[in-house]
Scaffold this motif. Sequence first.
Motif, PDB file in Angstrom:
ATOM      1  N   ALA A 166       0.921  -1.240   0.170  1.00 15.83           N
ATOM      2  CA  ALA A 166       0.046   0.142   0.004  1.00 15.83           C
ATOM      3  C   ALA A 166       0.967   1.154   0.080  1.00 15.83           C
ATOM      4  O   ALA A 166       0.537   2.215  -0.612  1.00 15.83           O
ATOM      5  N   THR A 167       1.958   1.184   0.718  1.00 14.81           N
ATOM      6  CA  THR A 167       2.760   2.265   0.732  1.00 14.81           C
ATOM      7  C   THR A 167       3.520   2.474  -0.696  1.00 14.81           C
ATOM      8  O   THR A 167       3.422   3.686  -1.067  1.00 14.81           O
TER       9      THR A 167
ATOM     10  N   LEU B 226       0.519   3.746  -3.144  1.00 17.80           N
ATOM     11  CA  LEU B 226      -0.008   5.127  -2.593  1.00 17.80           C
ATOM     12  C   LEU B 226       0.927   6.198  -2.915  1.00 17.80           C
ATOM     13  O   LEU B 226       0.533   7.507  -3.440  1.00 17.80           O
TER      14      LEU B 226
ATOM     15  N   ILE C  41       0.946   7.036  -6.391  1.00 14.36           N
ATOM     16  CA  ILE C  41       0.053   8.057  -6.852  1.00 14.36           C
ATOM     17  C   ILE C  41       0.305   9.286  -6.436  1.00 14.36           C
ATOM     18  O   ILE C  41       0.415  10.430  -7.152  1.00 14.36           O
ATOM     19  N   THR C  42       0.883   9.736  -5.308  1.00 13.41           N
ATOM     20  CA  THR C  42       1.107  11.001  -4.639  1.00 13.41           C
ATOM     21  C   THR C  42       2.573  11.497  -5.211  1.00 13.41           C
ATOM     22  O   THR C  42       2.513  12.760  -5.639  1.00 13.41           O
TER      23      THR C  42
ATOM     24  N   MET D   9      -3.643   2.916  -8.568  1.00 17.19           N
ATOM     25  CA  MET D   9      -4.843   2.662  -7.977  1.00 17.19           C
ATOM     26  C   MET D   9      -5.382   1.485  -8.191  1.00 17.19           C
ATOM     27  O   MET D   9      -6.072   0.852  -7.544  1.00 17.19           O
TER      28      MET D   9
ATOM     29  N   LEU E 222      -3.905  -1.200  -6.189  1.00 12.92           N
ATOM     30  CA  LEU E 222      -4.578  -1.111  -4.921  1.00 12.92           C
ATOM     31  C   LEU E 222      -5.968  -1.957  -4.906  1.00 12.92           C
ATOM     32  O   LEU E 222      -6.270  -2.747  -4.070  1.00 12.92           O
TER      33      LEU E 222
ATOM     34  N   PHE F 137      -9.044   5.362  -0.592  1.00 16.43           N
ATOM     35  CA  PHE F 137      -7.794   5.716  -1.035  1.00 16.43           C
ATOM     36  C   PHE F 137      -7.337   7.118  -1.488  1.00 16.43           C
ATOM     37  O   PHE F 137      -6.031   7.510  -1.238  1.00 16.43           O
ATOM     38  N   THR F 138      -8.172   7.646  -2.150  1.00 10.99           N
ATOM     39  CA  THR F 138      -8.103   8.966  -2.465  1.00 10.99           C
ATOM     40  C   THR F 138      -7.877   9.997  -1.034  1.00 10.99           C
ATOM     41  O   THR F 138      -7.003  11.082  -1.171  1.00 10.99           O
TER      42      THR F 138
ATOM     43  N   ILE G  61      -6.598   9.054   1.541  1.00 15.65           N
ATOM     44  CA  ILE G  61      -5.304   8.800   2.184  1.00 15.65           C
ATOM     45  C   ILE G  61      -4.168   9.401   1.336  1.00 15.65           C
ATOM     46  O   ILE G  61      -3.189  10.116   2.002  1.00 15.65           O
ATOM     47  N   ALA G  62      -4.428   9.433  -0.003  1.00 11.96           N
ATOM     48  CA  ALA G  62      -3.548   9.952  -0.706  1.00 11.96           C
ATOM     49  C   ALA G  62      -3.550  11.569  -0.628  1.00 11.96           C
ATOM     50  O   ALA G  62      -2.217  12.574  -0.592  1.00 11.96           O
TER      51      ALA G  62
ATOM     52  N   PHE H  74       0.644   2.484   7.501  1.00  8.44           N
ATOM     53  CA  PHE H  74      -0.216   1.733   6.741  1.00  8.44           C
ATOM     54  C   PHE H  74      -0.443   0.173   7.317  1.00  8.44           C
ATOM     55  O   PHE H  74      -1.515  -0.260   7.355  1.00  8.44           O
TER      56      PHE H  74
END
Length: 651
Positions: A132-133, A136, A139-140, A356, A359, A387-388, A390-391, A468
């Motif tokens: 997940a790290t 995510l 994404i960021t 995404m 995930l 997820f959004t 968290i991002a 996470f």
Amino acid sequence: MATTEHPAPSRLRVWMLEGLSDMGRSGGHTGPHAQPEPPHKGQRWWRVMCLTGVDYFSTLGYQPGIAALAAGLLSPIATVVLVIVTLAGALPVYRRVAEESPHGEGSIAMLERLLSFWQGKLFVLTLLGFAATDFLITITLSAADASTHLVENPHLTDFLHGRQMLITLILVALLGAVFLKGFLEAIGVAVALVGVYLALNVVVVCVGFWHVLTAGHVVTDWTSALTAEHGNIFVMIGISLIVFPKLALGLSGFETGVAVMPHVQGDPGDTEQQPTGRIRDTRKLLTTAAVIMSLFLITTSFITTVLIPEKEFKPGGQANGRALAYLAHQYMGGAFGTVYDISTIAILWFAGASAMAGLLNLMPRYLPRYGMAPHWARAVRPMVIVFTLIAFLVTWIFDANVDAQGGAYATGVLVLITSAAIAVTIAAHKAGQRNWTIAFAVISAVFVYTTVVNIIERPDGVKIGACFIVGIILVSLLSRLARAFELRVTHIELDDMAERFIRDTASRRIRFIANKPGRRDKAEYRDKIEQIRADNDMPEQEDFVFVEVTVTDPSEFEADLTVRGEVLHNRYRVLTVESSSIPNALAALLLHVRDTTGCIPHIYFKWTEGTPFANFLRFFLFGQGEVAPVTREVLREAEPDRARRPRVHTG
């Protein structure tokens, strides 16, 4: 008197949970985006490589700048070390992962098969935390770098200066909006993006080398500075080995490469049990992607190091997070530079989309099967919102800074690669392949070293990963508690003898006795019947069938049930069942008997000694505990109609 009708669910609720009813309870549930294409609709391996490439190749947008910050003048030499580790380490590991796990499960599934019970589940949850790290932060970080390319574009810098955080959040929100509307992994779009992006990078590299050749002093200036700063080549190599972990971002993409395996077409004769062609072509995919990326890493690190002033790489500098874009604007003008920026922004944004989708594939692949996801986690849209958000939080914590997120990203990447290396080492050892075992063990040691050094030097990565992990484990355990009394047997199969027992008792009241098997001698069953008759004041002529459940792996949540019948001591009929939970197995069997015969079965227990709380913990962790009330509660949740519910008696 009018009957009370349940209000219709709101349109918003229906939209948010769309597709949830289609998810079923199959133990093989793998998430909404993980379904492979039918064999006849698979894609050629080079097209699927582009789907991987939007994640892997897009790191060129920021990798040269991060390498220059980490290694300085040694960036090209350190990058060569990275390439050696990529081609001689990560690539052989994931070629083996493709062979061992050809259905897209990756190295996590390989390690899951090696461990059972709760330690296996907790280990997988820990790896999911690092995965997940990885996804995510992809994404960021990608959104942050895309916003950097926008803000630093000479035509937009005056207007957008100081708005990088806002732009990054907008890009992340747009990504979430795409998935809320519905996202189909468009391999055709990926092919176009990757093709254009790599072509533009070829132009930048060629022009960069032309300027290096025509201005020969830049190479002599670089080599002179290297010699003055580090002395000789052996010192340079030694320092490159030390700083190499900081360049680990260049290793990303391998886990995605095996995750997209189900989309690879393979051969017409491939089967799900033996997809030989798919494995072969996935290896081609991994090798080609690694070679292309290695060539770009070496060439781009060299031209950016010798052509860009060191100060421009630092935070606030024009090449920070966008070294190749800096060269594109510097040597080919604003028009080409803007085209390059647009291409980079597009592929970085699409890399976030790929992450995404990863995930949404990964979490439902494991958590529902463990009983460790809320009911709504089977639907796509609620998970997209989670997820959004968290991002958003991660972007705010790191202030939309590419350099600051590099440590967290590298940690996620390195932990997954290290786990894959360890998994293939164990697989080679079990297969009796001594040479491969030694080779993979050495590779594992290299990645363990790299991971440890990265964690020591950049602890932010493991801190984010730990957050996470804690979050996933906490939510998972709370979810499993909330679903503790859910009927979770996916399929029941009775052998011929068990079917005969059910038919024989269907003509009269069906009575079962729950028995914890001991010596299984004649006295055990005789005494049990006498106790049940005495406790429930039952006449002598009543007939019984014993049910004995053996607990297998209590950490499993969903499972099939196989029921076998046997006659012991020429008198006592016994149904034997293996299950992860005694109450669940008994409840499922009773409901199956009711549905098969049309009669309401009765089951008899004796009370278990001990406090209710301690017994509940035994049930939650080990599938045992106070069986009678838990069986009744599982039946109550599974069958709301009291008149149709099997009867539970305790004495």
